[in-house]
Design a protein around this motif. Structure first.
Motif, PDB file in Angstrom:
ATOM      1  N   ALA A 131       0.825  -1.204   0.000  1.00  0.00           N
ATOM      2  CA  ALA A 131       0.000   0.000   0.000  1.00  0.00           C
ATOM      3  C   ALA A 131       0.862   1.258   0.000  1.00  0.00           C
ATOM      4  CB  ALA A 131      -0.925  -0.016   1.220  1.00  0.00           C
ATOM      5  N   ALA A 132       1.941   1.252   0.802  1.00  0.00           N
ATOM      6  CA  ALA A 132       2.829   2.416   0.832  1.00  0.00           C
ATOM      7  C   ALA A 132       3.491   2.628  -0.530  1.00  0.00           C
ATOM      8  CB  ALA A 132       3.887   2.228   1.917  1.00  0.00           C
ATOM      9  N   GLY A 133       3.881   1.526  -1.174  1.00  0.00           N
ATOM     10  CA  GLY A 133       4.492   1.646  -2.493  1.00  0.00           C
ATOM     11  C   GLY A 133       3.538   2.211  -3.527  1.00  0.00           C
ATOM     12  N   VAL A 134       2.302   1.724  -3.507  1.00  0.00           N
ATOM     13  CA  VAL A 134       1.308   2.219  -4.458  1.00  0.00           C
ATOM     14  C   VAL A 134       1.023   3.693  -4.226  1.00  0.00           C
ATOM     15  CG1 VAL A 134      -1.110   2.036  -5.152  1.00  0.00           C
ATOM     16  CG2 VAL A 134       0.252  -0.035  -4.851  1.00  0.00           C
ATOM     17  N   CYS A 135       0.872   4.098  -2.967  1.00  0.00           N
ATOM     18  CA  CYS A 135       0.604   5.514  -2.657  1.00  0.00           C
ATOM     19  C   CYS A 135       1.773   6.397  -3.083  1.00  0.00           C
ATOM     20  CB  CYS A 135       0.334   5.674  -1.169  1.00  0.00           C
ATOM     21  SG  CYS A 135      -1.244   4.981  -0.629  1.00  0.00           S
ATOM     22  N   THR A 136       3.000   5.925  -2.861  1.00  0.00           N
ATOM     23  CA  THR A 136       4.176   6.709  -3.238  1.00  0.00           C
ATOM     24  C   THR A 136       4.245   6.899  -4.748  1.00  0.00           C
ATOM     25  OG1 THR A 136       5.385   5.880  -1.304  1.00  0.00           O
ATOM     26  CG2 THR A 136       6.687   6.819  -3.106  1.00  0.00           C
ATOM     27  N   VAL A 137       4.035   5.813  -5.490  1.00  0.00           N
ATOM     28  CA  VAL A 137       4.065   5.905  -6.951  1.00  0.00           C
ATOM     29  C   VAL A 137       2.942   6.807  -7.459  1.00  0.00           C
ATOM     30  CG1 VAL A 137       3.785   4.592  -9.089  1.00  0.00           C
ATOM     31  CG2 VAL A 137       5.201   3.678  -7.236  1.00  0.00           C
ATOM     32  N   ALA A 138       1.735   6.650  -6.880  1.00  0.00           N
ATOM     33  CA  ALA A 138       0.604   7.480  -7.317  1.00  0.00           C
ATOM     34  C   ALA A 138       0.865   8.954  -7.037  1.00  0.00           C
ATOM     35  CB  ALA A 138      -0.671   7.016  -6.615  1.00  0.00           C
ATOM     36  N   ALA A 139       1.435   9.251  -5.851  1.00  0.00           N
ATOM     37  CA  ALA A 139       1.728  10.646  -5.522  1.00  0.00           C
ATOM     38  C   ALA A 139       2.801  11.212  -6.456  1.00  0.00           C
ATOM     39  CB  ALA A 139       2.175  10.745  -4.067  1.00  0.00           C
ATOM     40  N   ALA A 140       3.800  10.398  -6.786  1.00  0.00           N
ATOM     41  CA  ALA A 140       4.858  10.874  -7.692  1.00  0.00           C
ATOM     42  C   ALA A 140       4.313  11.150  -9.090  1.00  0.00           C
ATOM     43  CB  ALA A 140       5.984   9.830  -7.744  1.00  0.00           C
ATOM     44  N   VAL A 141       3.455  10.257  -9.570  1.00  0.00           N
ATOM     45  CA  VAL A 141       2.858  10.453 -10.889  1.00  0.00           C
ATOM     46  C   VAL A 141       1.967  11.695 -10.894  1.00  0.00           C
ATOM     47  CG1 VAL A 141       1.248   9.475 -12.575  1.00  0.00           C
ATOM     48  CG2 VAL A 141       2.995   8.021 -11.516  1.00  0.00           C
ATOM     49  N   ALA A 142       1.179  11.852  -9.829  1.00  0.00           N
ATOM     50  CA  ALA A 142       0.305  13.028  -9.758  1.00  0.00           C
ATOM     51  C   ALA A 142       1.118  14.314  -9.667  1.00  0.00           C
ATOM     52  CB  ALA A 142      -0.623  12.901  -8.549  1.00  0.00           C
ATOM     53  N   ALA A 143       2.230  14.291  -8.895  1.00  0.00           N
ATOM     54  CA  ALA A 143       3.070  15.490  -8.774  1.00  0.00           C
ATOM     55  C   ALA A 143       3.711  15.851 -10.109  1.00  0.00           C
ATOM     56  CB  ALA A 143       4.139  15.262  -7.715  1.00  0.00           C
ATOM     57  N   ALA A 144       3.999  14.845 -10.925  1.00  0.00           N
ATOM     58  CA  ALA A 144       4.652  15.103 -12.209  1.00  0.00           C
ATOM     59  C   ALA A 144       3.676  15.586 -13.276  1.00  0.00           C
ATOM     60  CB  ALA A 144       5.373  13.839 -12.690  1.00  0.00           C
ATOM     61  N   PHE A 145       2.475  15.017 -13.293  1.00  0.00           N
ATOM     62  CA  PHE A 145       1.546  15.293 -14.398  1.00  0.00           C
ATOM     63  C   PHE A 145       0.336  16.139 -13.991  1.00  0.00           C
ATOM     64  CE2 PHE A 145       3.737  11.361 -15.533  1.00  0.00           C
ATOM     65  CZ  PHE A 145       4.193  11.674 -16.807  1.00  0.00           C
ATOM     66  N   ALA A 146      -0.013  16.150 -12.704  1.00  0.00           N
ATOM     67  CA  ALA A 146      -1.170  16.943 -12.262  1.00  0.00           C
ATOM     68  C   ALA A 146      -0.904  17.504 -10.867  1.00  0.00           C
ATOM     69  CB  ALA A 146      -2.433  16.086 -12.269  1.00  0.00           C
ATOM     70  N   PRO A 147       0.081  18.390 -10.750  1.00  0.00           N
ATOM     71  CA  PRO A 147       0.422  18.918  -9.415  1.00  0.00           C
ATOM     72  C   PRO A 147      -0.727  19.699  -8.775  1.00  0.00           C
ATOM     73  CG  PRO A 147       1.551  20.150 -11.145  1.00  0.00           C
ATOM     74  CD  PRO A 147       0.945  18.965 -11.798  1.00  0.00           C
ATOM     75  N   GLY A 148      -1.529  20.363  -9.595  1.00  0.00           N
ATOM     76  CA  GLY A 148      -2.658  21.104  -9.028  1.00  0.00           C
ATOM     77  C   GLY A 148      -3.671  20.190  -8.376  1.00  0.00           C
ATOM     78  N   ALA A 149      -3.976  19.071  -9.040  1.00  0.00           N
ATOM     79  CA  ALA A 149      -4.928  18.111  -8.481  1.00  0.00           C
ATOM     80  C   ALA A 149      -4.387  17.501  -7.199  1.00  0.00           C
ATOM     81  CB  ALA A 149      -5.223  17.014  -9.505  1.00  0.00           C
TER      82      ALA A 149
END
Length: 250
Positions: A131-149
């Motif tokens: 779960a921690a790995g999935v959250c970390t990857v999801a947060a990194a992807v969101a920070a790269a492609f949708a930082p506002g969201a």
């Protein structure tokens, strides 16, 4: 051995996904149902658990098991005084799905998992790492492609103490539930959890002086009765196997 680690991961990965889905659905149902309906739907596992055992493990539930679970569920409905005020179809569906998913978790842990190489603490540790790995990857992807969201999502989070409380509550719920499942079985765990309804009423009476309503007292009594039905039935000795016919003398 490497094969055991792979087998543990093969069980932990879908299990972690199922547990995460259960908690997301349950928490999302809070503001779409009232407390009474949410409590009632969550306790439907007294019925769904023996049915899942029959479906997954091919073990037919005893009539007393189904009767006790049904009586306990009826008691929960009376005790919480379920009503339609504040309910939505989506919220009810999410809560029931979460309860069903948690029952599936318990049955899989009891009937499918091999405790010799995959203990409950190890299973939950693997689940937490995934779960921690999935959250970390999801947060990194969101920070790269949708930082506002991502910033909007972070702003909508509750205060830190509530995040810690919900996380600790989820952890203790999983540890306690699955440990009880390992010790007593999935159905007994569901029935004992249902006993928190009369226990809460008793604590309200003793600590706060709040008298339960007649319907609540009747519902709590039915919950206890359902538990007693299952308990008494489980104490009965199993019928002896039929004796083999003696060979005829020539």
């Amino acid at each position: 051995p490497q094969s055991l680690h792979l087998a543990g991961l093969a069980f932990a990965v879908p299990f972690a996904a199922l547990v995460a889905t259960v908690h997301v659905a349950w928490y999302a149902s809070f503001h779409l149902t009232n407390v009474a309906t949410n409590t009632l739907l969550w306790n439907t596992d007294t019925i769904t658990t023996p049915l899942l055992v029959a479906l997954i493990a091919r073990e037919h539930p005893a009539c007393a098991t189904m009767l006790g679970g049904l009586v306990g569920l009826l008691g929960a409905g009376l005790a919480v005084g379920a009503s339609e005020a504040g309910d939505t179809l989506l919220g009810c569906g999410l809560c029931f799905s979460a309860s069903l998913g948690f029952a599936v978790n318990a049955v899989l842990v009891e009937k499918v998992r091999d405790p010799e190489f995959l203990s409950v603490p190890r299973l939950l540790a693997l689940e937490g790492i995934l779960a921690a790995g999935v959250c970390t990857v999801a947060a990194a992807v969101a920070a790269a492609f949708a930082p506002g969201a991502l910033m909007e999502w972070v702003a909508l989070l509750p205060p830190l103490q509530w995040v810690c409380f919900l996380g600790l509550n989820s952890l203790l719920l999983n540890v306690g539930w699955l440990t009880c499942t390992e010790m007593a079985g999935s159905f007994w765990t569901a029935m004992v959890a249902c006993l928190t309804i009369p226990l809460t009423m008793a604590l309200d009476l003793v600590l706060v002086g709040k008298m339960p309503s007649p319907f609540a007292a009747a519902g709590a009594s039915l919950v206890v009765l359902g538990f007693l039905v299952v308990t008494v039935a489980s104490q009965r000795p199993a019928p002896p196997p039929p004796s083999a016919p003696s060979p005829r003398s020539s």
